[in-house]
Design a protein around this motif. Structure first.
Motif: not given
Length: 121
Positions: A27-34, A93-94
């Motif tokens: 699983v990829g975990v991302f932090r984008i724009a908080g 995001r989606t």
């Protein structure tokens, strides 16, 4: 369903990602724009390692009055991940492909608890 640690919230800067082994799944975990997002590391096209692909703004090709594309631009509001195998793009995001809403990444459940990030796959 098992929970797998993806690290501490403070370990991620904006734009960071981490691929976590969750049993037999990645699983990829991302932090984008908080905000945090988690996607299974399998492209909807040919099961490539999409979460290891390039992150960039959505590419736009504005059409001029003659119906020609003369340049490319970027949508500063939309972050995409690009699969390294065949270049398929997906919204962080989606999880949706911009050209075909039926093609999308598989979402993983993400939990933030006491400053720690966990995923369920």
């Amino acid at each position: 369903m098992n929970e797998y640690s993806a690290g501490k919230v403070d370990d991620y800067q904006d734009g960071d990602r981490k691929v976590v082994l969750c049993g037999e799944a990645e699983v990829g975990v991302f932090r984008i724009a908080g905000e945090f997002y988690a996607w299974h590391n399998r492209c909807a096209h040919r099961a490539g390692p999409v979460c290891q692909g390039r992150l960039m703004k959505r590419v736009l090709e504005p059409v001029d009055a003659d119906g020609q594309v003369r340049a490319q631009a970027y949508d500063e509001c939309e972050d995409h991940i690009i699969c390294p195998w065949h270049g398929y793009e997906f919204s962080i995001r989606t999880g949706r492909h911009p050209g075909n809403e039926r093609v999308r990444l598989r979402k993983a459940e993400l939990i933030v608890r006491d400053g720690e990030i966990y995923v369920r796959a």
